[in-house]
Design an enzyme around this catalytic site. Sequence first.
Site, short mmCIF file in Angstrom:
data_model
loop_
_atom_site.label_atom_id
_atom_site.label_comp_id
_atom_site.label_asym_id
_atom_site.label_seq_id
_atom_site.Cartn_x
_atom_site.Cartn_y
_atom_site.Cartn_z
N ASP A 20 0.86 -1.19 0.00
CA ASP A 20 0.00 0.00 0.00
C ASP A 20 0.89 1.23 0.00
O ASP A 20 1.43 1.62 1.03
CB ASP A 20 -0.93 0.00 1.23
CG ASP A 20 -1.83 1.23 1.26
OD1 ASP A 20 -1.60 2.18 0.47
OD2 ASP A 20 -2.76 1.25 2.09
N HIS A 135 -5.41 12.47 13.72
CA HIS A 135 -6.52 12.29 12.77
C HIS A 135 -7.62 11.37 13.31
O HIS A 135 -8.70 11.28 12.75
CB HIS A 135 -6.01 11.70 11.45
CG HIS A 135 -5.04 12.60 10.73
ND1 HIS A 135 -5.36 13.88 10.37
CD2 HIS A 135 -3.76 12.39 10.32
CE1 HIS A 135 -4.31 14.45 9.76
NE2 HIS A 135 -3.33 13.56 9.72
N HIS A 174 -0.46 18.23 8.29
CA HIS A 174 -1.88 17.93 8.04
C HIS A 174 -2.76 18.53 9.13
O HIS A 174 -2.34 18.63 10.28
CB HIS A 174 -2.10 16.41 8.01
CG HIS A 174 -1.28 15.69 6.99
ND1 HIS A 174 -0.12 15.02 7.31
CD2 HIS A 174 -1.46 15.55 5.65
CE1 HIS A 174 0.39 14.48 6.21
NE2 HIS A 174 -0.40 14.79 5.18
N1 Q9C Z 1 -2.05 11.14 -1.62
C1 Q9C Z 1 -0.07 11.90 9.65
O1 Q9C Z 1 0.79 12.65 9.24
N2 Q9C Z 1 -1.94 10.22 2.95
N3 Q9C Z 1 -0.96 11.31 8.85
C2 Q9C Z 1 -2.58 11.09 2.04
C3 Q9C Z 1 -2.73 11.44 -0.38
C4 Q9C Z 1 -2.41 10.16 4.28
C5 Q9C Z 1 -0.90 11.55 7.44
C6 Q9C Z 1 -1.87 11.03 0.73
C7 Q9C Z 1 -1.53 10.97 5.19
C8 Q9C Z 1 -1.82 10.71 6.64
C9 Q9C Z 1 -0.16 11.60 11.11
ZN ZN Z 2 0.87 14.67 9.08
#
Ligand code: Q9C
Ligand code: ZN
Length: 652
Positions: A20, A135, A174
């Site tokens: 993944d 999240h 994020h």
């Molecule tokens: N192409 C933290 O940094 N990926 N979580 C999205 C889209 C998910 C990040 C990528 C990123 C989660 C804790």
């Molecule tokens: Zn992040």
Amino acid sequence: MGTALVYHEDMTATRLLWDDPECEIERPERLTAALDRLRQRGLEQRCLRLSAREASKEELGLVHSPEYVSLVRKTQVLGEEELQALSRQFDAIYFHPSTFHCARLAAGAGLQLVDAVLTGTVQNGLALVRPPGHHSQRAAANGFCVFNNVAIAAAHAKQKHGLHRILIVDWDVHHGQGIQYLFEDDPSVLYFSWHRYEHGRFWPFLRESDADAVGRGQGLGFTVNLPWNQFDPELVLVSAGFDSVIGDPEGQMQATPECFAHLTQLLQVLAGGRVCAMLEGGYHLESLAESVCMTVQTLLGDPAPPLSGPMVPCQSALESIQSARAAQAPYWKSLQLQDATPVPTSPSTHSPEGRPPPLLPGGPMCKAAAPAPAPAPSSFLDQPCLCPAPSVRTTVALTAPDTTLVLPPDVIQQEGSALREETEAWARPHKSLAREEALTALGKLLYLLDGMLDGQVNSGIAATPASAAAATLDVAIQRGLSHGAQRLLCVALGQLDRPPDLAHDGRTLWLNIGGKEAAALSMFHVSTPLPVMTGGFLSCILGLVLPLAYGFQPDLVLVALGPGHGLQGPHAALLSAMLRGLAGGRVLALLEEDSTPQLAGILARVLHGEAPPSLGPSSMASPEDVQALMYLRGQLEPQWKMLQVGAFTPQK
Ligand code: Q9C
Ligand code: ZN
């Protein structure tokens, strides 16, 4: 009081078992790389090591539903196929048979950190954890996050320690929508997040990540982007993600690791320094490890390495800040006042007719300013005298060593003085330095300053008789400039005039706080009245002093408490703590000889890296203070672009 590092090696167990590309970056090496680097740098050894424990069912229940907790518990016995099927029910999530154990350790690590800080075992700390948390939601895993570690820690601090005001700063790239949802109607938890957004086109692609999400119900105004000056938190929790740093595959942004030293240091002036950071994202192992080191060394009290770069905020950042300020203004008086005050062309109370002169292009003021070295990118490592780190962090050079001073054990009380003839030569042009007491004090100051310029001492305090303060400061500036300082920032409190002979070559930025009127005589010569109330003082530091200082990028800072400075210990401490973010912490504070030992002690401790005492909930800046500030900002903004960050600027 010390820094805790909370960790458990079991948290390296959870990992992605199938293919993944989205999830593979959240891997065990994130923890081992960070920890190895902390060891290599000798930082781990300076911390109090705490072994993480598992959070209990009740503790997880503080923010998660019982059904969700038992769902995650059951993943322990699932096979790979079932794990994968369950993972697909969430966005950017993988489960592993060890996930439940790891996630309970991650949440437990945060609880231990908060307990250690709130019981006074340590001043601050970092929990190095996986999986991350910000999240995750009441009944959902999301974005690699299973249990919301920081949210659980905040709920625990309220419930078990009776706290009423907790600030969460989320500097992950994020948006931590999980934390936002959990506290959006709770005014006791102020959630501040900055994050990459791209007008909704950056993960997690949520409308509610924008600046106009400000909380709801009782929590209106306690979500998203706020300045700290009215909330006065009792505890600061940091969702410390490092995925905005150079090289990160997820954030693709450009923060340097040093940025995190400065963010940490800025937060340390809040809540009496009670800062608990917990790892969230950060996927470039090298940058992650460096950034974690920057955070931990700052928590330990080391000065922050200077920031490099052009120090010009970009238009899109200014727009984001402006929309957040506008969205928050209904809920925060400090924002209303500044944003509603038009930039006066002449402040009604602080400037007599016709003064100060406008800073016209080509006018005498600008000519003086013209040869200034453009605030050039200067790197800590480019400056040989700052490298290696000084062996003495802080020296106290008072005329008579004071036995009643309360100082950290490794703060040195300086015995030495500069040579008599040399001191006399520097003193000769100044009448006020003729007296024996003034000469003795000057000798001690010069000796300290030389130690700092040679790179043996990082910071220090010295004293002088009040009558000799201006002349002593003048000598210190000349000496600094002629012995290696490239750019010298001088913050003069009280009645101290700019030395008349000081060259207008842009190598000295002179800021007088306590002048009779607000006046920008050139971009390097600024004077403002002392804002009397707490609110005005904070606005002055955040809205004027720091933007100019960061824009100037000095390699030496002098802060002088001159006659009639009117600052109380906590104010002087806050100012010094914030100035410590400049010049790699190379700050020399000059006091009046009859200052109390308490004032000398508090300044020495702050320069050494201790947190300044909290000022308490701040009163509002007076209208006069706001006028003076707005006036100066208006005058100086064309030259000092960093001023655009602090408050409103009508965008043309
Ligand atoms: N192409 C933290 O940094 N990926 N979580 C999205 C889209 C998910 C990040 C990528 C990123 C989660 C804790
Ligand atoms: Zn992040």
